[in-house]
Motif scaffolding. Structure first.
Motif, PDB file in Angstrom:
ATOM      1  N   LYS A 194       0.870  -1.430  -0.152  1.00 32.63           N
ATOM      2  CA  LYS A 194       0.105  -0.139  -0.027  1.00 32.63           C
ATOM      3  C   LYS A 194       0.786   1.298  -0.040  1.00 32.63           C
ATOM      4  O   LYS A 194       0.547   2.077  -0.732  1.00 32.63           O
ATOM      5  N   PHE A 195       2.128   1.137   0.599  1.00 38.43           N
ATOM      6  CA  PHE A 195       2.831   2.290   0.752  1.00 38.43           C
ATOM      7  C   PHE A 195       3.904   2.246  -0.336  1.00 38.43           C
ATOM      8  O   PHE A 195       4.810   3.412  -0.320  1.00 38.43           O
ATOM      9  N   GLY A 196       3.851   1.400  -1.255  1.00 37.40           N
ATOM     10  CA  GLY A 196       4.823   1.538  -2.623  1.00 37.40           C
ATOM     11  C   GLY A 196       5.986   0.953  -2.261  1.00 37.40           C
ATOM     12  O   GLY A 196       7.126   1.319  -3.033  1.00 37.40           O
ATOM     13  N   ALA A 197       6.474  -0.002  -1.238  1.00 35.24           N
ATOM     14  CA  ALA A 197       7.612  -0.574  -1.192  1.00 35.24           C
ATOM     15  C   ALA A 197       7.887  -1.700  -2.182  1.00 35.24           C
ATOM     16  O   ALA A 197       6.728  -2.231  -2.719  1.00 35.24           O
ATOM     17  N   GLU A 198       8.959  -2.046  -2.440  1.00 35.32           N
ATOM     18  CA  GLU A 198       9.257  -3.200  -3.208  1.00 35.32           C
ATOM     19  C   GLU A 198       9.579  -4.482  -2.149  1.00 35.32           C
ATOM     20  O   GLU A 198      10.420  -4.456  -1.257  1.00 35.32           O
ATOM     21  N   VAL A 199       8.717  -5.197  -2.058  1.00 35.45           N
ATOM     22  CA  VAL A 199       8.647  -6.340  -0.934  1.00 35.45           C
ATOM     23  C   VAL A 199       9.287  -7.649  -1.642  1.00 35.45           C
ATOM     24  O   VAL A 199       8.845  -8.267  -2.568  1.00 35.45           O
TER      25      VAL A 199
END
Length: 356
Positions: A194-199
């Motif tokens: 949701k926060f735009g991180a690469e997971v």
């Protein structure tokens, strides 16, 4: 005689009524029915501001309440002082001053070595391991569907709230490695996406749900040390959420984590990095990261679990002597009643759609 005015005042100043509808409603019902009258109940849920609502519900139910502190348990010292000022007895495992009890509402199995007359209600999956061979009934709140509200939404949110408090607010394009894809790990992944991180997720690929898989850019098998080492070497942050002590405690993995420039955090109850990663290398010295917050899990996400935990005491009391020994899941009708209150009187109806 208990002096509860300050406890009520703390709750009223910190939370809106719709942030803890289930505990408020149970307190109202139990004040009339007194289902725990004459019983001594040790309540060992983590002692923070939001757990006062559970304490007050147990008192309203007529119990003689004792607030328990497990060996090594984390708590808010100011809240502990308020509890003592209110005249509520404390029982610290370390001090050896734990009284006999009828029911123990436990957390992380801190009180598993004791023997209440009727039984236990355990809050966590980690604690359930300590009750595997218990000769008393054990109501396992973690086995119910309500627990997912706390662990998926609540703990996931609290990881990022804690990181924000430490100055890390912008996750866009940053690489976050999440070890574990259970309720807590999946919740962290949900918010990270949701926060735009690469997971990147370290897990058993066979256990990954399709929804969670869609939110990650890479899956690394937890048995693949080379893959883990490659994933962490350029990560912005690594967070453990496996629920297993020493989950990443392999020599080469430990060395790679220690060398990595990544921020390291633990969201498990126990140390998931192991001794190969120095304590000072991990944020908050390997303690569950969110526990330095006033509310480690926001009231609106944890109150359903605390209500279910408390309802476990009432269920045990009402069925004393008729329940088999060992762990059992909460009866669906208890969970359904709490969820109905949460939907009708609470403020997280929209968030619930993400896990239902």
């Amino acid at each position: 005689m208990l002096r509860l005015e300050k406890l009520y005042a703390v709750l009223a100043s910190a939370y809106r009524a719709e942030e803890y509808p289930a505990l408020r409603r149970l307190r109202e019902i139990w004040a009339d029915t007194r289902p725990l009258a004459g019983l001594r109940v040790i309540v060992a849920a983590p002692i923070f501001r939001n757990t006062l609502a559970q304490h007050l519900a147990i008192v309203a139910a007529g119990a003689e309440i004792v607030v328990g502190i497990g060996a090594g348990a984390q708590y808010d010292a100011d809240i502990v002082n308020l509890i003592e000022e209110a005249g509520i007895r404390l029982a610290r495992v370390d001090d050896g001053n734990v009284p006999d009890a009828d029911i123990i509402l436990d957390n992380a199995g801190y009180f598993a070595a004791f023997s209440p007359r009727i039984g236990f209600a355990e809050l966590t999956r980690t604690g359930a391991e300590k009750y595997r061979d218990c000769n008393k009934p054990v109501f396992l709140a973690d086995a119910g569907k309500i627990k997912k509200i706390e662990t998926f939404l609540g703990t996931g949110e609290s990881f990022f709230r804690a990181m924000a408090a430490l100055g890390h607010r912008d996750w866009r394009g940053k690489k976050l490695v999440v070890a574990g894809s259970g309720k807590v790990g999946s919740g962290i992944i949900f918010y990270a996406h949701k926060f735009g991180a690469e997971v990147v997720c370290i897990t058993d690929p066979a256990t990954l749900t399709e929804k969670t898989r869609q939110r990650v850019s890479q899956v690394v098998d937890y048995r693949d040390d080379a893959g883990i080492i490659f994933a962490v070497r350029d990560a912005f942050a690594v967070v453990t959420a496996t629920g297993k002590k020493d989950a990443l405690a392999r020599a080469e993995v430990s060395a790679a984590l220690t060398r990595s420039p990544a921020l390291l955090a633990n969201m498990g109850v126990e140390d998931e990095y192991g001794t190969g990663v120095p304590t000072e290398r991990v944020l908050e010295k390997k303690r569950s990261l969110n526990f330095f917050l006033d509310d480690p899990t926001h009231m609106k996400f944890i109150e359903g679990t605390l209500a279910l935990h408390a309802a476990g005491a009432v269920f045990l009391a009402e069925h004393a002597g008729s329940l088999p020994r060992g762990i059992f899941a909460p009866p669906p009708e208890i969970e359904d009643a709490i969820l109905r209150i949460t939907r009708e009187r609470g403020c997280i109806s929209e968030e619930l759609k993400s896990i239902e």
